[in-house]
Design a protein around this motif. Structure first.
Motif, PDB file in Angstrom:
ATOM      1  N   GLU A 168       7.085 -18.274  12.603  1.00 15.71           N
ATOM      2  CA  GLU A 168       6.601 -17.073  13.292  1.00 15.71           C
ATOM      3  C   GLU A 168       6.025 -16.067  12.301  1.00 15.71           C
ATOM      4  N   VAL A 169       6.672 -15.937  11.162  1.00 14.33           N
ATOM      5  CA  VAL A 169       6.158 -15.027  10.130  1.00 14.33           C
ATOM      6  C   VAL A 169       4.844 -15.564   9.571  1.00 14.33           C
ATOM      7  N   ALA A 170       4.774 -16.880   9.390  1.00 10.14           N
ATOM      8  CA  ALA A 170       3.544 -17.501   8.899  1.00 10.14           C
ATOM      9  C   ALA A 170       2.386 -17.257   9.864  1.00 10.14           C
ATOM     10  N   LYS A 171       2.677 -17.321  11.173  1.00  8.50           N
ATOM     11  CA  LYS A 171       1.641 -17.029  12.174  1.00  8.50           C
ATOM     12  C   LYS A 171       1.148 -15.605  12.036  1.00  8.50           C
ATOM     13  N   ALA A 172       2.092 -14.671  11.842  1.00 11.20           N
ATOM     14  CA  ALA A 172       1.717 -13.256  11.714  1.00 11.20           C
ATOM     15  C   ALA A 172       0.847 -13.039  10.484  1.00 11.20           C
ATOM     16  N   SER A 202      -1.040 -15.183   9.086  1.00 12.30           N
ATOM     17  CA  SER A 202      -2.321 -15.860   9.278  1.00 12.30           C
ATOM     18  C   SER A 202      -3.270 -15.090  10.198  1.00 12.30           C
ATOM     19  N   THR A 203      -2.762 -14.082  10.878  1.00 14.82           N
ATOM     20  CA  THR A 203      -3.595 -13.279  11.777  1.00 14.82           C
ATOM     21  C   THR A 203      -4.535 -12.396  10.948  1.00 14.82           C
ATOM     22  N   TRP A 255       4.967  -0.804  17.290  1.00 11.30           N
ATOM     23  CA  TRP A 255       6.363  -1.123  17.608  1.00 11.30           C
ATOM     24  C   TRP A 255       6.436  -2.263  18.617  1.00 11.30           C
ATOM     25  N   SER A 256       5.625  -2.197  19.663  1.00 10.08           N
ATOM     26  CA  SER A 256       5.654  -3.211  20.723  1.00 10.08           C
ATOM     27  C   SER A 256       5.280  -4.598  20.205  1.00 10.08           C
ATOM     28  N   ASN A 257       4.353  -4.640  19.251  1.00  8.29           N
ATOM     29  CA  ASN A 257       3.857  -5.924  18.731  1.00  8.29           C
ATOM     30  C   ASN A 257       4.392  -6.239  17.335  1.00  8.29           C
ATOM     31  N   ALA A 258       5.517  -5.633  16.993  1.00 13.08           N
ATOM     32  CA  ALA A 258       6.055  -5.754  15.628  1.00 13.08           C
ATOM     33  C   ALA A 258       6.207  -7.200  15.161  1.00 13.08           C
ATOM     34  N   LYS A 259       6.646  -8.090  16.062  1.00  7.97           N
ATOM     35  CA  LYS A 259       6.884  -9.481  15.663  1.00  7.97           C
ATOM     36  C   LYS A 259       5.589 -10.235  15.360  1.00  7.97           C
ATOM     37  N   LEU A 260       4.469  -9.683  15.808  1.00  8.98           N
ATOM     38  CA  LEU A 260       3.183 -10.345  15.578  1.00  8.98           C
ATOM     39  C   LEU A 260       2.477  -9.808  14.341  1.00  8.98           C
ATOM     40  N   LEU A 261       3.098  -8.824  13.690  1.00  5.61           N
ATOM     41  CA  LEU A 261       2.456  -8.143  12.572  1.00  5.61           C
ATOM     42  C   LEU A 261       3.251  -8.357  11.282  1.00  5.61           C
ATOM     43  N   PRO A 262       2.585  -8.778  10.211  1.00  2.00           N
ATOM     44  CA  PRO A 262       3.307  -9.015   8.958  1.00  2.00           C
ATOM     45  C   PRO A 262       3.583  -7.737   8.183  1.00  2.00           C
ATOM     46  N   SER A 263       4.712  -7.712   7.517  1.00  2.00           N
ATOM     47  CA  SER A 263       5.045  -6.602   6.629  1.00  2.00           C
ATOM     48  C   SER A 263       4.436  -6.872   5.250  1.00  2.00           C
ATOM     49  N   ILE A 264       4.480  -5.879   4.388  1.00  2.00           N
ATOM     50  CA  ILE A 264       4.012  -6.086   3.011  1.00  2.00           C
ATOM     51  C   ILE A 264       4.826  -7.202   2.369  1.00  2.00           C
ATOM     52  N   GLN A 265       6.142  -7.177   2.581  1.00  2.00           N
ATOM     53  CA  GLN A 265       7.019  -8.186   1.992  1.00  2.00           C
ATOM     54  C   GLN A 265       6.636  -9.589   2.447  1.00  2.00           C
ATOM     55  N   ALA A 266       6.350  -9.745   3.750  1.00  2.00           N
ATOM     56  CA  ALA A 266       5.969 -11.060   4.277  1.00  2.00           C
ATOM     57  C   ALA A 266       4.629 -11.502   3.710  1.00  2.00           C
ATOM     58  N   GLU A 267       3.685 -10.568   3.613  1.00  2.00           N
ATOM     59  CA  GLU A 267       2.360 -10.899   3.077  1.00  2.00           C
ATOM     60  C   GLU A 267       2.466 -11.392   1.642  1.00  2.00           C
ATOM     61  N   LYS A 290       5.102 -12.717   0.229  1.00  2.00           N
ATOM     62  CA  LYS A 290       5.849 -13.977   0.197  1.00  2.00           C
ATOM     63  C   LYS A 290       4.986 -15.160   0.609  1.00  2.00           C
ATOM     64  N   TYR A 291       4.175 -14.997   1.647  1.00  2.00           N
ATOM     65  CA  TYR A 291       3.417 -16.118   2.201  1.00  2.00           C
ATOM     66  C   TYR A 291       1.991 -16.222   1.661  1.00  2.00           C
ATOM     67  N   SER A 292       1.441 -15.108   1.150  1.00  2.00           N
ATOM     68  CA  SER A 292       0.058 -15.142   0.659  1.00  2.00           C
ATOM     69  C   SER A 292      -0.068 -14.851  -0.829  1.00  2.00           C
ATOM     70  N   GLY A 293       0.933 -14.191  -1.387  1.00  2.00           N
ATOM     71  CA  GLY A 293       0.880 -13.840  -2.799  1.00  2.00           C
ATOM     72  C   GLY A 293       0.467 -12.389  -3.016  1.00  2.00           C
ATOM     73  N   ASP A 294       0.799 -11.851  -4.168  1.00  2.00           N
ATOM     74  CA  ASP A 294       0.522 -10.442  -4.484  1.00  2.00           C
ATOM     75  C   ASP A 294      -0.968 -10.119  -4.441  1.00  2.00           C
ATOM     76  N   ASP A 295      -1.781 -10.994  -4.988  1.00  2.00           N
ATOM     77  CA  ASP A 295      -3.218 -10.711  -5.066  1.00  2.00           C
ATOM     78  C   ASP A 295      -3.835 -10.555  -3.681  1.00  2.00           C
ATOM     79  N   THR A 296      -3.481 -11.443  -2.769  1.00  2.00           N
ATOM     80  CA  THR A 296      -4.015 -11.356  -1.403  1.00  2.00           C
ATOM     81  C   THR A 296      -3.512 -10.098  -0.709  1.00  2.00           C
TER      82      THR A 296
END
Length: 259
Positions: free
Chosen positions: A25-29, A31-32, A48-60, A62-68
């Protein structure tokens, strides 16, 4: 299907998966696209309503790397270029990059959604944080962050309180067929459920060492439920939900008895 292919071709994601640290689910967010993220969260309520669909800085990170993560932050901060201040240190690529790097690596901001920075910048441009005079730099941006965060935390507090009230309402909706079963289990238990204390919430009652027998009673009752009753509770959290439900009932009894 596309996301599955992305996992198989993404070394970072494969590594996370091998370490059991991958969340689809985090990977989907992550990838958006930023455009889609911004469309999902044009204001704080939507964020707030769509929080689960939106990545945090931490998730970004973790899944994409600092540069991205930094590149995306630069894009989100880019409208600052339009601010016609006498000394706009962020009106150039190097200034924006420095600000983006500082924000992305700020531990205190790691749980912010990426799009929150877009909303914050637009609020600042519209003057919602006060008049912008002759200076725009990372210090000014952090002033905006502080003002936005105050509004953000008030929103979080309100929404969490709403969720708590709703949860307490749900807990009190005990299954109608369980009433008789509870009465029967009372008779079988060595000690009846009783308390003279007042509690502010069911968690407090369940955590009180003086109520060990009571909690055991609840667990016994749960074990006596038939399959249909058990299924009803399992759909709502199982034993934990049942114990919370019963704790609320006991708290109600205490109030009734004392008044």
């Amino acid at each position: 299907m596309e996301l599955i292919k992305s996992i198989e071709s993404n070394p970072r994601w494969l590594q996370l998966k091998s370490e059991n640290r991958f969340d689809l689910e985090v990977a989907k967010a992550v990838s958006t696209s930023l455009k889609e993220q911004c469309a999902l969260a044009k204001n704080m309520d939507e964020c707030w309503s769509n929080a689960k669909l939106l990545p945090s800085i931490q998730a970004e990170k973790k899944y994409s790397g600092d540069d991205t993560a930094i590149l995306k932050m630069i894009r989100l901060l880019n409208p600052i270029n339009m601010i016609a201040a006498g000394n706009n240190a962020l009106a150039n690529e190097s200034g924006l990059k420095y600000a983006a790097e500082m924000i992305v690596n700020d531990e205190s901001l790691k749980h912010w959604k990426l799009v929150e920075f877009s909303n914050m910048v637009h609020m600042a441009i519209k003057g919602e944080f006060g008049v912008i005079y002759n200076r725009v730099d990372i210090g000014v941006v952090y002033e905006w962050i502080g003002k936005y965060d105050k509004i953000r935390m008030e929103k979080i507090h309100i929404e969490r309180e709403k969720a708590r009230v709703e949860e307490e309402k749900n807990i009190q909706n005990i299954h109608p067929d369980v009433a008789k079963k509870i009465a029967e289990s009372f008779a079988k238990c060595a000690k009846p459920v009783a308390t003279k204390k007042r509690y502010t919430n069911p968690e407090e009652l369940l955590a009180d060492p003086d109520n060990v027998i009571m909690v055991q009673q609840f667990e016994y009752e749960y074990g006596e439920l038939d399959d249909d009753q058990r299924k009803w509770y399992e759909d709502r959290g199982g034993l934990k939900y049942y114990k919370m439900n019963r704790a609320v009932q006991v708290m109600g009894m205490v109030v009734k008895n004392k008044n």
